[in-house]
Scaffold this active site. Structure first.
Site, PDB file in Angstrom:
ATOM      1  N   ARG A 150      20.526  -1.094  45.232  1.00 46.58           N
ATOM      2  CA  ARG A 150      20.699   0.122  44.443  1.00 46.58           C
ATOM      3  C   ARG A 150      19.391   0.903  44.530  1.00 46.58           C
ATOM      4  O   ARG A 150      18.320   0.312  44.735  1.00 46.58           O
ATOM      5  CB  ARG A 150      21.004  -0.214  42.982  1.00 46.58           C
ATOM      6  CG  ARG A 150      22.249  -1.081  42.788  1.00 46.58           C
ATOM      7  CD  ARG A 150      22.424  -1.455  41.319  1.00 46.58           C
ATOM      8  NE  ARG A 150      23.619  -2.275  41.096  1.00 46.58           N
ATOM      9  CZ  ARG A 150      23.636  -3.600  41.096  1.00 46.58           C
ATOM     10  NH1 ARG A 150      22.508  -4.280  41.304  1.00 46.58           N
ATOM     11  NH2 ARG A 150      24.759  -4.270  40.887  1.00 46.58           N
ATOM     12  N   LYS A 175      20.689  -4.945  37.941  1.00 48.22           N
ATOM     13  CA  LYS A 175      21.698  -4.538  36.959  1.00 48.22           C
ATOM     14  C   LYS A 175      22.315  -5.786  36.332  1.00 48.22           C
ATOM     15  O   LYS A 175      22.746  -6.695  37.033  1.00 48.22           O
ATOM     16  CB  LYS A 175      22.780  -3.706  37.647  1.00 48.22           C
ATOM     17  CG  LYS A 175      23.759  -3.042  36.701  1.00 48.22           C
ATOM     18  CD  LYS A 175      24.712  -2.156  37.473  1.00 48.22           C
ATOM     19  CE  LYS A 175      25.700  -1.483  36.524  1.00 48.22           C
ATOM     20  NZ  LYS A 175      26.653  -0.632  37.267  1.00 48.22           N
ATOM     21  N   HIS A 281      23.492   5.758  47.242  1.00 49.40           N
ATOM     22  CA  HIS A 281      24.364   4.604  46.978  1.00 49.40           C
ATOM     23  C   HIS A 281      25.338   4.348  48.116  1.00 49.40           C
ATOM     24  O   HIS A 281      25.875   3.242  48.246  1.00 49.40           O
ATOM     25  CB  HIS A 281      25.128   4.820  45.673  1.00 49.40           C
ATOM     26  CG  HIS A 281      25.499   3.546  44.980  1.00 49.40           C
ATOM     27  ND1 HIS A 281      24.566   2.688  44.425  1.00 49.40           N
ATOM     28  CD2 HIS A 281      26.711   2.957  44.770  1.00 49.40           C
ATOM     29  CE1 HIS A 281      25.178   1.648  43.885  1.00 49.40           C
ATOM     30  NE2 HIS A 281      26.477   1.784  44.089  1.00 49.40           N
ATOM     31  N   ARG A 284      24.453   1.383  50.248  1.00 49.76           N
ATOM     32  CA  ARG A 284      24.833   0.080  49.668  1.00 49.76           C
ATOM     33  C   ARG A 284      26.300  -0.211  49.970  1.00 49.76           C
ATOM     34  O   ARG A 284      26.652  -1.338  50.326  1.00 49.76           O
ATOM     35  CB  ARG A 284      24.563   0.101  48.160  1.00 49.76           C
ATOM     36  CG  ARG A 284      24.984  -1.162  47.411  1.00 49.76           C
ATOM     37  CD  ARG A 284      24.507  -1.061  45.966  1.00 49.76           C
ATOM     38  NE  ARG A 284      25.193  -1.962  45.059  1.00 49.76           N
ATOM     39  CZ  ARG A 284      24.820  -3.206  44.798  1.00 49.76           C
ATOM     40  NH1 ARG A 284      23.772  -3.716  45.420  1.00 49.76           N
ATOM     41  NH2 ARG A 284      25.489  -3.958  43.934  1.00 49.76           N
ATOM     42  N   HIS A 307      26.904  -8.745  42.206  1.00 47.32           N
ATOM     43  CA  HIS A 307      28.066  -8.470  41.359  1.00 47.32           C
ATOM     44  C   HIS A 307      28.399  -9.705  40.529  1.00 47.32           C
ATOM     45  O   HIS A 307      28.462 -10.823  41.054  1.00 47.32           O
ATOM     46  CB  HIS A 307      29.287  -8.118  42.212  1.00 47.32           C
ATOM     47  CG  HIS A 307      29.216  -6.763  42.836  1.00 47.32           C
ATOM     48  ND1 HIS A 307      29.983  -6.383  43.924  1.00 47.32           N
ATOM     49  CD2 HIS A 307      28.443  -5.683  42.525  1.00 47.32           C
ATOM     50  CE1 HIS A 307      29.703  -5.134  44.247  1.00 47.32           C
ATOM     51  NE2 HIS A 307      28.781  -4.685  43.417  1.00 47.32           N
ATOM     52  N   TYR A 316      35.681  -3.429  48.562  1.00 46.31           N
ATOM     53  CA  TYR A 316      35.276  -3.155  49.941  1.00 46.31           C
ATOM     54  C   TYR A 316      36.300  -3.639  50.958  1.00 46.31           C
ATOM     55  O   TYR A 316      36.218  -3.278  52.132  1.00 46.31           O
ATOM     56  CB  TYR A 316      33.901  -3.785  50.216  1.00 46.31           C
ATOM     57  CG  TYR A 316      32.822  -3.146  49.374  1.00 46.31           C
ATOM     58  CD1 TYR A 316      32.412  -1.842  49.611  1.00 46.31           C
ATOM     59  CD2 TYR A 316      32.247  -3.839  48.315  1.00 46.31           C
ATOM     60  CE1 TYR A 316      31.449  -1.236  48.824  1.00 46.31           C
ATOM     61  CE2 TYR A 316      31.274  -3.241  47.519  1.00 46.31           C
ATOM     62  CZ  TYR A 316      30.886  -1.945  47.776  1.00 46.31           C
ATOM     63  OH  TYR A 316      29.941  -1.345  46.985  1.00 46.31           O
TER      64      TYR A 316
END
Length: 340
Positions: A150, A175, A281, A284, A307, A316
């Protein structure tokens, strides 16, 4: 809690809200949440305050929250992610600023979650953009794409995040406050070493000029007073200009600003006349999709992206063509040997 309620009750509503925002900032700081989280939670709390027409904080109820969240979906037509962020902000506000639990929040009209397929660049498009970017933005994009970072994670890289002997980069407090380790792209190792040399030279100049060093975490600064002056705490992508800190009466070195990176990428994308809308982004997204195309396991990609939920990574699968079957067939038409 009763004393706090009676104290607030003596204040005009505006003063009560002023105290609430001070409390909000303090509670977020204690938990070491990011400045972006502080900004987002403050914005949603202010919107809630406006929606409730400046109602005294001590008189707010869960029913008020339900009305606000429903209004966001029905009248403001916000996205599902925005409504969820508002819910989390108000949950934090009630719990840590008002000292009250939500309980059940039923009967809220939920914003519709639209199917989202991220924009993905081809490898040729990635190389084209990198080739047109000037230093240091070209190296920034190589990290965004090469490590799947990120933008905020990339800007917050410090020298001590690198383990060059092992060829890995450790991202601290990503995150969700999760650390993860990523393989460094071998092809950019010479550039990483050159960047180390550039940062080392800039650091020496700062020390010679009596600069207080890099901006630091409060917890580290209190424990190690001179940490900001140590080389291993310097930013890997330092800002060109120094920042004056009035309260401390000193100059500090910040990292390269997110906005400058976004502006550089936007300019190059426009000049390259790409048909896709690409932001920081997007690299990524491209990282994840290209690994999937290369038959990497989805769980591995989940770990590399940081994640917490595999469902976030599964998006994805919609950005690449299926390689498992070329044409839909009936099971009767499939050779049994293909099913083994």
């Amino acid at each position: 809690m009763e004393k706090k309620a009676s104290f607030h009750a003596k204040l005009p509503n505006e003063d009560q809200w002023h105290e609430v925002y001070k409390k909000l900032g303090a509670e977020i700081k204690i938990r070491h949440y990011s400045p972006k989280t502080h900004k987002a939670y403050s914005i949603w709390t202010r919107k809630f305050q406006h929606f409730m027409k400046n109602k005294a904080p001590d008189l707010l109820t869960v029913e008020d929250v339900k009305a606000f969240l429903t209004s966001l979906a029905v009248e403001s037509k916000v996205s599902a992610s925005s409504q969820n962020q508002a819910f989390n902000a108000l949950l934090f506000f009630f719990r840590h600023c008002l000292g009250r639990e939500f309980g059940k929040v039923d009967g809220v009209v939920r914003a519709k979650r639209k199917p989202y397929i991220p924009v993905v660049l081809s490898r040729q498009e990635v190389d084209l953009i990198i080739g047109k970017l000037r230093y240091p933005y070209d190296l920034v994009v190589k990290f965004l794409y090469g490590c799947g970072l990120r933008l905020g994670e990339c800007m917050n890289i410090r020298i001590n995040n690198f383990n060059l002997d092992a060829g890995v980069l450790t991202i601290h407090d990503g995150k969700g406050k999760k650390d993860r380790t990523l393989p460094l792209p071998e092809v950019i190792l010479p550039e990483i070493h050159r960047q180390f040399d550039a940062v080392r030279l800039l650091h020496r100049q700062d020390l010679d000029q009596g600069i207080a060093g890099a901006f630091m975490f409060d917890s580290i600064e209190k424990k190690y007073k001179n940490a900001g002056r140590e080389f291993h705490w310097q930013w890997f992508f330092p800002a060109k200009d120094l920042t004056w800190v009035p309260d401390a009466g000193e100059y500090r070195r910040a990292h390269l600003h997110d906005r400058h990176v976004q502006k550089a990428i936007k300019s190059v994308v426009q000049r390259a006349q790409l048909t896709k809308r690409a932001t920081a982004h997007t690299f990524r997204h491209s990282f994840a999709s290209h690994l999937l195309q290369a038959n990497y396991d989805i769980r591995t990609i989940q770990e590399l992206l940081g994640h917490s939920d595999i469902r976030t990574t599964m998006i994805y699968t919609h950005t690449v063509k299926s390689r498992t079957i070329k044409k839909t067939k009936s099971p009767l038409d499939i050779d049994p040997s293909e099913m083994k």
